[in-house]
Design a protein around this motif. Sequence first.
Motif, PDB file in Angstrom:
ATOM      1  N   VAL A  32     -55.989   3.046  70.589  1.00 16.14           N
ATOM      2  CA  VAL A  32     -55.124   3.892  69.760  1.00 16.14           C
ATOM      3  C   VAL A  32     -54.920   3.255  68.388  1.00 16.14           C
ATOM      4  O   VAL A  32     -54.920   3.943  67.360  1.00 16.14           O
ATOM      5  N   LEU A  33     -54.773   1.927  68.362  1.00 12.66           N
ATOM      6  CA  LEU A  33     -54.631   1.225  67.076  1.00 12.66           C
ATOM      7  C   LEU A  33     -55.891   1.363  66.234  1.00 12.66           C
ATOM      8  O   LEU A  33     -55.824   1.434  65.000  1.00 12.66           O
ATOM      9  N   GLN A  34     -57.044   1.397  66.884  1.00 17.62           N
ATOM     10  CA  GLN A  34     -58.297   1.601  66.151  1.00 17.62           C
ATOM     11  C   GLN A  34     -58.302   2.969  65.472  1.00 17.62           C
ATOM     12  O   GLN A  34     -58.773   3.114  64.335  1.00 17.62           O
ATOM     13  N   LYS A  35     -57.761   3.983  66.157  1.00 19.97           N
ATOM     14  CA  LYS A  35     -57.649   5.309  65.538  1.00 19.97           C
ATOM     15  C   LYS A  35     -56.691   5.261  64.357  1.00 19.97           C
ATOM     16  O   LYS A  35     -56.923   5.893  63.330  1.00 19.97           O
ATOM     17  N   ALA A  36     -55.605   4.499  64.515  1.00 20.81           N
ATOM     18  CA  ALA A  36     -54.606   4.424  63.448  1.00 20.81           C
ATOM     19  C   ALA A  36     -55.182   3.804  62.188  1.00 20.81           C
ATOM     20  O   ALA A  36     -54.914   4.263  61.067  1.00 20.81           O
ATOM     21  N   ILE A  37     -55.990   2.755  62.333  1.00 20.18           N
ATOM     22  CA  ILE A  37     -56.578   2.127  61.145  1.00 20.18           C
ATOM     23  C   ILE A  37     -57.630   3.052  60.531  1.00 20.18           C
ATOM     24  O   ILE A  37     -57.798   3.092  59.315  1.00 20.18           O
ATOM     25  N   GLY A  38     -58.303   3.834  61.382  1.00 25.31           N
ATOM     26  CA  GLY A  38     -59.277   4.788  60.862  1.00 25.31           C
ATOM     27  C   GLY A  38     -58.637   5.905  60.066  1.00 25.31           C
ATOM     28  O   GLY A  38     -59.255   6.473  59.168  1.00 25.31           O
ATOM     29  N   ARG A  39     -57.369   6.223  60.372  1.00 22.38           N
ATOM     30  CA  ARG A  39     -56.636   7.274  59.645  1.00 22.38           C
ATOM     31  C   ARG A  39     -55.847   6.721  58.470  1.00 22.38           C
ATOM     32  O   ARG A  39     -55.154   7.464  57.780  1.00 22.38           O
ATOM     33  N   GLY A  40     -55.929   5.409  58.246  1.00 21.45           N
ATOM     34  CA  GLY A  40     -55.211   4.800  57.134  1.00 21.45           C
ATOM     35  C   GLY A  40     -53.725   4.595  57.404  1.00 21.45           C
ATOM     36  O   GLY A  40     -52.955   4.370  56.467  1.00 21.45           O
ATOM     37  N   MET A  41     -53.312   4.648  58.661  1.00 22.53           N
ATOM     38  CA  MET A  41     -51.905   4.487  59.002  1.00 22.53           C
ATOM     39  C   MET A  41     -51.478   3.018  58.992  1.00 22.53           C
ATOM     40  O   MET A  41     -50.305   2.709  58.779  1.00 22.53           O
ATOM     41  N   ILE A  42     -52.423   2.128  59.281  1.00 17.57           N
ATOM     42  CA  ILE A  42     -52.166   0.687  59.223  1.00 17.57           C
ATOM     43  C   ILE A  42     -53.361   0.022  58.559  1.00 17.57           C
ATOM     44  O   ILE A  42     -54.465   0.578  58.532  1.00 17.57           O
ATOM     45  N   ASP A  43     -53.141  -1.185  58.014  1.00 16.73           N
ATOM     46  CA  ASP A  43     -54.258  -1.915  57.418  1.00 16.73           C
ATOM     47  C   ASP A  43     -54.814  -2.916  58.419  1.00 16.73           C
ATOM     48  O   ASP A  43     -54.338  -3.021  59.554  1.00 16.73           O
ATOM     49  N   LEU A  44     -55.823  -3.665  58.002  1.00 17.26           N
ATOM     50  CA  LEU A  44     -56.517  -4.571  58.918  1.00 17.26           C
ATOM     51  C   LEU A  44     -55.600  -5.685  59.423  1.00 17.26           C
ATOM     52  O   LEU A  44     -55.654  -6.072  60.592  1.00 17.26           O
ATOM     53  N   ASP A  45     -54.730  -6.193  58.545  1.00 15.45           N
ATOM     54  CA  ASP A  45     -53.807  -7.252  58.968  1.00 15.45           C
ATOM     55  C   ASP A  45     -52.836  -6.740  60.031  1.00 15.45           C
ATOM     56  O   ASP A  45     -52.558  -7.429  61.023  1.00 15.45           O
TER      57      ASP A  45
END
Length: 214
Positions: A32-45
């Motif tokens: 789910v976190l991978q989806k969030a980073i793909g949508r720009g909701m969180i950054d890599l850090d």
Amino acid sequence: MGEEENAAAETKPLSERDLRVSDDEREHVVGVLQKAIGRGMIDLDEFTERTDRALASRTRGELNAVLADLAGLYHPSAAVAAAPAYAPPPVGYAPGRRFELNAKYSSLHRGGPWVVPSELVVRNKYGSTKLDFTEAQVQSPVVHIELDAKWGSVEIIIPEHAAVDLNAISDVKFGAMEDKTRSNGRMGNPRYVLSGRVHGGSLVIRHPRRGLFG
């Protein structure tokens, strides 16, 4: 008897938040976190920090806290499965066994929310294979991909937060291998470990293209 009765009275039933979580639940939340980073909701850090917290979580309450501020991605009970219902395992795939993809004198493309087992074999003879992991439902943090490419092309697309390991590919003849992601040997989740051979063909690893013609 009085002490035993008092102890029983003080014992409260566990709430849903206090229930222990499994490895499958932790891995699902990482997905789910991978989806969030793909949508720009969180950054890599943030992805790295939340992934560490998810993998260290012991209860559903701790696991839920990792997703609580991500709109549309929060699951109140963290009741999860290895893959969502709309993405069933590939036909012929059995847990614990390698799944084979064959392209002989033809083109083979996997993309969208396809389910990726922990081990893949790609056989490509006089054909072309394209594996797009951008929206894939990955079953494990490490995916092993064995290549048997002969006079054919293999293109692998990975998300920005993922990485590859090409060190096990030691047999390249009359062909070319190019890692446009420059992620070989770096940290990433998932990590795609490639092995096997490339004879008379090409292997290209890249990130998704940005724009109208991805």
